[in-house]
Design a protein around this motif. Sequence first.
Motif, PDB file in Angstrom:
ATOM      1  N   GLU A  57      26.125  11.232 -26.044  1.00  0.00           N
ATOM      2  CA  GLU A  57      26.376  10.320 -24.918  1.00  0.00           C
ATOM      3  C   GLU A  57      27.045  11.017 -23.740  1.00  0.00           C
ATOM      4  O   GLU A  57      26.764  10.693 -22.597  1.00  0.00           O
ATOM      5  CB  GLU A  57      27.265   9.161 -25.378  1.00  0.00           C
ATOM      6  N   GLN A  58      27.928  11.953 -24.030  1.00  0.00           N
ATOM      7  CA  GLN A  58      28.763  12.512 -22.978  1.00  0.00           C
ATOM      8  C   GLN A  58      28.579  14.001 -22.722  1.00  0.00           C
ATOM      9  O   GLN A  58      29.006  14.502 -21.695  1.00  0.00           O
ATOM     10  CB  GLN A  58      30.237  12.254 -23.308  1.00  0.00           C
ATOM     11  N   LEU A  67      22.703  21.039 -31.222  1.00  0.00           N
ATOM     12  CA  LEU A  67      23.499  21.083 -32.437  1.00  0.00           C
ATOM     13  C   LEU A  67      23.846  19.663 -32.901  1.00  0.00           C
ATOM     14  O   LEU A  67      23.736  19.345 -34.082  1.00  0.00           O
ATOM     15  CB  LEU A  67      24.780  21.891 -32.211  1.00  0.00           C
ATOM     16  N   ALA A  68      24.238  18.805 -31.975  1.00  0.00           N
ATOM     17  CA  ALA A  68      24.588  17.427 -32.318  1.00  0.00           C
ATOM     18  C   ALA A  68      23.391  16.702 -32.930  1.00  0.00           C
ATOM     19  O   ALA A  68      23.541  15.976 -33.916  1.00  0.00           O
ATOM     20  CB  ALA A  68      25.091  16.683 -31.086  1.00  0.00           C
ATOM     21  N   ARG A  69      22.202  16.909 -32.384  1.00  0.00           N
ATOM     22  CA  ARG A  69      21.000  16.276 -32.944  1.00  0.00           C
ATOM     23  C   ARG A  69      20.734  16.763 -34.370  1.00  0.00           C
ATOM     24  O   ARG A  69      20.384  15.980 -35.253  1.00  0.00           O
ATOM     25  CB  ARG A  69      19.794  16.555 -32.051  1.00  0.00           C
ATOM     26  N   GLU A  70      20.905  18.052 -34.591  1.00  0.00           N
ATOM     27  CA  GLU A  70      20.710  18.614 -35.927  1.00  0.00           C
ATOM     28  C   GLU A  70      21.747  18.071 -36.911  1.00  0.00           C
ATOM     29  O   GLU A  70      21.418  17.739 -38.055  1.00  0.00           O
ATOM     30  CB  GLU A  70      20.808  20.138 -35.880  1.00  0.00           C
ATOM     31  N   VAL A  71      22.974  17.978 -36.455  1.00  0.00           N
ATOM     32  CA  VAL A  71      24.053  17.462 -37.300  1.00  0.00           C
ATOM     33  C   VAL A  71      23.762  16.010 -37.685  1.00  0.00           C
ATOM     34  O   VAL A  71      23.903  15.633 -38.849  1.00  0.00           O
ATOM     35  CB  VAL A  71      25.415  17.586 -36.574  1.00  0.00           C
ATOM     36  N   ILE A  72      23.339  15.209 -36.726  1.00  0.00           N
ATOM     37  CA  ILE A  72      23.043  13.802 -36.998  1.00  0.00           C
ATOM     38  C   ILE A  72      21.937  13.683 -38.041  1.00  0.00           C
ATOM     39  O   ILE A  72      22.065  12.925 -39.015  1.00  0.00           O
ATOM     40  CB  ILE A  72      22.688  13.055 -35.702  1.00  0.00           C
ATOM     41  N   ALA A  73      20.877  14.423 -37.860  1.00  0.00           N
ATOM     42  CA  ALA A  73      19.759  14.347 -38.814  1.00  0.00           C
ATOM     43  C   ALA A  73      20.210  14.737 -40.223  1.00  0.00           C
ATOM     44  O   ALA A  73      19.902  14.045 -41.197  1.00  0.00           O
ATOM     45  CB  ALA A  73      18.613  15.241 -38.352  1.00  0.00           C
ATOM     46  N   ALA A  74      20.945  15.805 -40.328  1.00  0.00           N
ATOM     47  CA  ALA A  74      21.381  16.287 -41.634  1.00  0.00           C
ATOM     48  C   ALA A  74      22.398  15.346 -42.277  1.00  0.00           C
ATOM     49  O   ALA A  74      22.301  15.026 -43.466  1.00  0.00           O
ATOM     50  CB  ALA A  74      21.975  17.692 -41.509  1.00  0.00           C
ATOM     51  N   GLN A  75      23.377  14.888 -41.488  1.00  0.00           N
ATOM     52  CA  GLN A  75      24.432  14.041 -42.039  1.00  0.00           C
ATOM     53  C   GLN A  75      23.891  12.671 -42.467  1.00  0.00           C
ATOM     54  O   GLN A  75      24.328  12.123 -43.476  1.00  0.00           O
ATOM     55  CB  GLN A  75      25.558  13.862 -41.014  1.00  0.00           C
ATOM     56  N   GLU A  76      22.955  12.114 -41.695  1.00  0.00           N
ATOM     57  CA  GLU A  76      22.361  10.833 -42.084  1.00  0.00           C
ATOM     58  C   GLU A  76      21.610  10.965 -43.404  1.00  0.00           C
ATOM     59  O   GLU A  76      21.694  10.092 -44.271  1.00  0.00           O
ATOM     60  CB  GLU A  76      21.443  10.301 -40.985  1.00  0.00           C
ATOM     61  N   GLN A  77      20.892  12.058 -43.563  1.00  0.00           N
ATOM     62  CA  GLN A  77      20.159  12.299 -44.811  1.00  0.00           C
ATOM     63  C   GLN A  77      21.144  12.465 -45.976  1.00  0.00           C
ATOM     64  O   GLN A  77      20.939  11.898 -47.061  1.00  0.00           O
ATOM     65  CB  GLN A  77      19.280  13.529 -44.664  1.00  0.00           C
ATOM     66  N   ASP A  78      22.208  13.230 -45.753  1.00  0.00           N
ATOM     67  CA  ASP A  78      23.211  13.429 -46.797  1.00  0.00           C
ATOM     68  C   ASP A  78      23.886  12.110 -47.185  1.00  0.00           C
ATOM     69  O   ASP A  78      24.111  11.845 -48.361  1.00  0.00           O
ATOM     70  CB  ASP A  78      24.281  14.428 -46.348  1.00  0.00           C
TER      71      ASP A  78
END
Length: 94
Positions: A57-58, A67-78
């Motif tokens: 957002e900011q 990096l934030a997009r990659e983190v979101i994808a991985a963390q949601e899956q986890d």
Amino acid sequence: MTRKTAAVAALSPILFALAFGAYAQEAGPTGNADIDFVRSLIPHHQDTLAMARTVLEQGRDPEILALAREVIAAQEQDLALMRQWLDDRGQASV
């Protein structure tokens, strides 16, 4: 390591401590290391998702946004995996 990457890495132990502290207040240890480990990771991942969404957002730096997009994808899956794992064992997630 770039300055921004170093800053993110420096925050990781702090975020883990905050997440683990939240877990410790919500549910006590079960005595089962597997269950306790998974339960302690859930709030940690939720906090990480919140931070990554704030960056989307900011934030302005393309490298950090990626990096934030990659983190979101991985963390949601986890998170989905951990919640299902607990559910399969009749355990409530936090």
